[in-house]
Design a protein around this motif. Sequence first.
Motif, mmCIF file in Angstrom:
data_model
loop_
_atom_site.group_PDB
_atom_site.id
_atom_site.type_symbol
_atom_site.label_atom_id
_atom_site.label_comp_id
_atom_site.label_asym_id
_atom_site.label_seq_id
_atom_site.Cartn_x
_atom_site.Cartn_y
_atom_site.Cartn_z
ATOM 1 N N PRO A 111 0.809 -1.224 0.000
ATOM 2 C CA PRO A 111 0.000 0.000 0.000
ATOM 3 C C PRO A 111 0.845 1.280 0.000
ATOM 4 O O PRO A 111 0.476 2.270 -0.634
ATOM 5 N N VAL A 112 1.971 1.254 0.671
ATOM 6 C CA VAL A 112 2.855 2.425 0.705
ATOM 7 C C VAL A 112 3.488 2.629 -0.666
ATOM 8 O O VAL A 112 3.534 3.752 -1.180
ATOM 9 N N ILE A 113 3.952 1.547 -1.274
ATOM 10 C CA ILE A 113 4.560 1.642 -2.605
ATOM 11 C C ILE A 113 3.533 2.140 -3.612
ATOM 12 O O ILE A 113 3.836 2.992 -4.450
ATOM 13 N N LYS A 114 2.306 1.640 -3.527
ATOM 14 C CA LYS A 114 1.243 2.080 -4.427
ATOM 15 C C LYS A 114 0.979 3.580 -4.251
ATOM 16 O O LYS A 114 0.860 4.325 -5.224
ATOM 17 N N HIS A 115 0.904 4.025 -3.005
ATOM 18 C CA HIS A 115 0.663 5.447 -2.730
ATOM 19 C C HIS A 115 1.807 6.307 -3.265
ATOM 20 O O HIS A 115 1.576 7.354 -3.877
ATOM 21 N N LEU A 116 3.031 5.872 -3.043
ATOM 22 C CA LEU A 116 4.187 6.626 -3.537
ATOM 23 C C LEU A 116 4.221 6.648 -5.065
ATOM 24 O O LEU A 116 4.593 7.656 -5.669
ATOM 25 N N LYS A 147 9.249 2.935 -12.988
ATOM 26 C CA LYS A 147 10.041 2.610 -14.179
ATOM 27 C C LYS A 147 9.326 1.550 -15.016
ATOM 28 O O LYS A 147 9.271 1.656 -16.245
ATOM 29 N N MET A 148 8.771 0.537 -14.368
ATOM 30 C CA MET A 148 8.056 -0.507 -15.101
ATOM 31 C C MET A 148 6.823 0.053 -15.812
ATOM 32 O O MET A 148 6.511 -0.354 -16.935
ATOM 33 N N ILE A 149 6.151 0.999 -15.157
ATOM 34 C CA ILE A 149 4.987 1.645 -15.780
ATOM 35 C C ILE A 149 5.433 2.426 -17.011
ATOM 36 O O ILE A 149 4.806 2.360 -18.072
ATOM 37 N N LYS A 150 6.531 3.150 -16.889
ATOM 38 C CA LYS A 150 7.058 3.905 -18.033
ATOM 39 C C LYS A 150 7.468 2.979 -19.173
ATOM 40 O O LYS A 150 7.429 3.361 -20.332
ATOM 41 N N ASP A 151 7.865 1.752 -18.812
ATOM 42 C CA ASP A 151 8.273 0.774 -19.815
ATOM 43 C C ASP A 151 7.080 0.061 -20.454
ATOM 44 O O ASP A 151 7.263 -0.826 -21.282
ATOM 45 N N GLY A 152 5.851 0.414 -20.021
ATOM 46 C CA GLY A 152 4.676 -0.100 -20.705
ATOM 47 C C GLY A 152 3.728 -0.977 -19.910
ATOM 48 O O GLY A 152 2.668 -1.337 -20.413
ATOM 49 N N LEU A 153 4.085 -1.331 -18.695
ATOM 50 C CA LEU A 153 3.169 -2.146 -17.891
ATOM 51 C C LEU A 153 2.076 -1.261 -17.288
ATOM 52 O O LEU A 153 2.298 -0.069 -17.053
ATOM 53 N N SER A 154 0.925 -1.849 -17.031
ATOM 54 C CA SER A 154 -0.100 -1.118 -16.289
ATOM 55 C C SER A 154 0.362 -1.012 -14.838
ATOM 56 O O SER A 154 1.265 -1.746 -14.406
ATOM 57 N N GLU A 208 -0.099 -4.372 -13.107
ATOM 58 C CA GLU A 208 0.909 -5.346 -13.539
ATOM 59 C C GLU A 208 2.275 -5.037 -12.936
ATOM 60 O O GLU A 208 2.990 -5.942 -12.490
ATOM 61 N N ALA A 209 2.633 -3.760 -12.919
ATOM 62 C CA ALA A 209 3.934 -3.361 -12.380
ATOM 63 C C ALA A 209 4.028 -3.646 -10.883
ATOM 64 O O ALA A 209 5.032 -4.172 -10.413
ATOM 65 N N LEU A 210 2.968 -3.324 -10.143
ATOM 66 C CA LEU A 210 2.958 -3.599 -8.698
ATOM 67 C C LEU A 210 3.055 -5.096 -8.436
ATOM 68 O O LEU A 210 3.823 -5.541 -7.576
ATOM 69 N N ASN A 211 2.274 -5.881 -9.188
ATOM 70 C CA ASN A 211 2.306 -7.337 -9.004
ATOM 71 C C ASN A 211 3.669 -7.922 -9.360
ATOM 72 O O ASN A 211 4.204 -8.766 -8.628
ATOM 73 N N ALA A 212 4.244 -7.472 -10.472
ATOM 74 C CA ALA A 212 5.556 -7.968 -10.885
ATOM 75 C C ALA A 212 6.618 -7.624 -9.849
ATOM 76 O O ALA A 212 7.478 -8.453 -9.520
#
Length: 86
Positions: free
Chosen positions: A4-9, A60-67, A70-74
């Motif tokens: 949850p903290v990572i998601k908020h950040l 960074k993963m989001i910028k590379d194209g993941l939703s 998906e990025a949070l799960n990965a």
Amino acid sequence: MKLPVIKHLTEFIEQNDQDYIIEALEVLEALTEVPSLKDEELDVVAELISNMYGALEVNKMIKDGLSKKEALNAFMMRVLGAIDKN
């Protein structure tokens, strides 16, 4: 690390800029060098640092194209995989 903290950040980075997180990391990392910090205080600072680096990695993963999902799960799968190997 707390998802949850990572998601908020990550949302903070999307709304603002990752430079805020990078500058905050520099401050927190400098604080780890204070010799009078108690172990519990150092643990809190370290947890903040790890969550902030996690958010930067997810961003960074989001910028590379993941939703975002998906990025949070990965990212969390990588973290859990690293924990299982120890």
